[in-house]
Design a protein around this motif. Structure first.
Motif, PDB file in Angstrom:
ATOM      1  N   LYS A   2      35.170  90.863 -59.070  1.00  0.00           N
ATOM      2  CA  LYS A   2      36.211  90.039 -59.713  1.00  0.00           C
ATOM      3  C   LYS A   2      35.572  88.718 -60.135  1.00  0.00           C
ATOM      4  O   LYS A   2      34.936  88.042 -59.312  1.00  0.00           O
ATOM      5  N   TYR A  29      39.196  86.991 -64.946  1.00  0.00           N
ATOM      6  CA  TYR A  29      40.204  85.930 -65.131  1.00  0.00           C
ATOM      7  C   TYR A  29      39.541  84.802 -65.897  1.00  0.00           C
ATOM      8  O   TYR A  29      38.341  84.535 -65.703  1.00  0.00           O
ATOM      9  N   GLU A  60      42.404  82.490 -52.888  1.00  0.00           N
ATOM     10  CA  GLU A  60      43.577  83.370 -52.728  1.00  0.00           C
ATOM     11  C   GLU A  60      43.355  84.744 -53.352  1.00  0.00           C
ATOM     12  O   GLU A  60      43.881  85.727 -52.885  1.00  0.00           O
ATOM     13  N   ASN A  61      42.575  84.787 -54.414  1.00  0.00           N
ATOM     14  CA  ASN A  61      42.404  86.054 -55.144  1.00  0.00           C
ATOM     15  C   ASN A  61      41.071  86.728 -54.871  1.00  0.00           C
ATOM     16  O   ASN A  61      40.703  87.688 -55.543  1.00  0.00           O
TER      17      ASN A  61
END
Ligand code: AMP
Ligand code: GLY
Length: 434
Positions: A2, A29, A60-61
């Motif tokens: 990610k 992102y 958090e992600n």
């Protein structure tokens, strides 16, 4: 993996485009991104400067790697904060980012590292600066020490112009504290070249060369801008010359920083002027160039994400890069008035048609989706249209064929990106560009 990419310009669009191509990229992102980037990843409404919110999002992600596009978060210490929390991030620390954040720091480091650069003096007192300017033969270059959104360099063609510049910077503080100290520099002449290297602080690998076109109008007229177009490879250097420039201008700086306990990890941009005495450094930037990245990265065949990750981890294992033999030209389409004031919100037509042209990639910069879902202008530099071609001439023809199909109110662009190189009848002979 990610990935979070920070930034919203054409440079970030090409970075997003390359990162999204990697088989290692599970989810991308972008904070905050733009209308073009939104097709490649999820755009977040977090500003590039908001380090606290970015950090919160990453934790958090469970983001595996953060890639920083623009200089401001780097100079403000984003990397230091992320690394102190054990997070992987591509970009230099704030200590290393001083190379761009302070022109005086950068100049002192160049002198210490014996890097060829223009002679200069530092001033923080207006009267001392004025006295010095009067003793010099114009033209002379005045540089605000700190970040000034690309507007901190004045080439003064008369003593009056020079004095006005120091008045504005030191006395009137038009750039705030960034102008509390200025560098007054010898004016160099020659052609400019952008040399970018990837480094983990030890291993240094050059990216393909490129040339920016900084002035707003054709034939290098008008005010300086962030860049109105670029092409790669640059006709001024072959592989051997590029390596020599890296040896003379990038490696010594990285080594001097290391001796001071500062490990430079990221991309280092060296702005070069090819003077009669050889290559001289005009500036260092601590991030990819914009629009240079849009001309260079479409030619990179090697997986960029894997390299960014290696550097973030502190060890650059890849030693050479593979390049597309084709040339690339990037033409910026801007809003009338840029680099000064301009109006925005105009619908952009022709993007889909251009995207379907083989070898053409329309990168977005100042764009956004309006309430009706239409792509509209939202900045000074709106788009950068990149085109690959077997020769520089093919790339030039393709790029302008695409640019002419795009329209929005108050659009303007230069019609001569790469034209000087074409006039010298350059053909790509670089061995590494197979
Ligand atoms: P910089 O932000 O330092 O790269 O400066 C912006 C632009 O100003 C450069 O791309 C050059 O075109 C020009 N410039 C900077 N320093 C000098 C110099 N010493 N002599 C001539 N031109 C310069
Ligand atoms: N194109 C010049 C820069 O990125 O600073």
């Amino acid at each position: 993996m990610k990935v979070l990419l920070i930034g919203s310009g054409g440079r970030e669009h090409v970075l997003a485009w390359k990162i999204a191509q990697s088989s290692e990229c599970e989810k991308l992102y972008v904070a905050p991104g733009n209308a073009g980037i939104a097709k490649l990843g999820e755009c977040l409404s977090i500003k590039a400067e908001d380090i606290e919110e970015l950090l919160k999002f990453v934790k958090e992600n469970k983001i595996d790697l953060t890639v920083v596009g623009p200089e401001l978060p780097l100079v403000n210490g984003l990397v230091n904060q992320f690394e102190s929390e054990g997070l992987l991030v591509f970009g230099p620390t704030k200590e290393a980012a001083q190379l761009e954040g302070s022109k005086i720091f950068s100049k002192e480091l160049m002198l210490e590292s014996k890097v060829p650069t223009a002679s200069s003096q530092v001033f923080s007192n207006v009267n001392d600066a004025k006295r010095y300017i009067i003793e010099q033969e114009p033209p002379i270059v005045i540089k605000a020490d700190g970040l000034a959104a690309g507007k901190g360099v004045v080439i003064a063609h008369s003593c009056e112009e020079g004095i006005e510049a120091v008045n504005r910077m030191i006395a009137k503080r038009v750039f705030g504290d960034a102008g509390s100290r200025v560098l007054i520099e010898e004016c160099l002449t020659g052609a400019e070249l952008s040399v970018l290297v990837l480094t983990d602080g030890e291993t240094v690998i050059p990216l393909a060369s490129s040339q920016d076109h900084k002035r707003a109008f054709d034939q290098d007229e008008g005010p300086n801008t962030g860049g109105m177009g670029a092409y790669s490879p640059c006709s001024l250097v072959d592989d051997a010359k590029l390596e020599e420039i890296v040896r003379l201008t990038a490696q010594p700086i990285i080594q001097t920083l290391k001796k001071k306990g500062i490990i430079y990890r990221g991309v280092l941009y060296v702005g070069i002027m090819m003077t009669q005495k050889g290559p001289y450094v005009l500036e260092y930037n601590v991030r990819f160039g914009d629009p240079e990245a849009q001309a260079v990265l479409p030619r990179l065949k090697t997986d960029l994400l894997s390299i960014l990750l290696q550097i973030a981890k502190g060890k650059l294992e890849t030693k050479t890069l593979e390049w597309d033999s084709r040339a690339c030209i990037t033409v910026v389409i801007a809003s009338q008035g840029y680099p000064g004031s301009y109006t925005t919100g105009f619908p952009i037509l022709g993007l889909e048609e251009v995207a379907s042209m083989g070898g053409v990639i329309p990168f977005h910069a100042g764009t956004k989706l309006n309430e009706e879902g239409k792509t509209v202008t939202a900045g000074g530099r709106v788009l950068s249209i990149s085109a690959l071609g077997a020769t520089l001439r093919d790339a030039y023809e393709m790029a302008y064929c695409a640019v002419k199909r795009i329209s929005f109110k108050n659009a303007f662009y230069r019609t001569d990106i790469g034209r000087q190189a074409l006039a010298t009848n350059f053909s790509i002979k670089n061995s590494r560009h197979s």
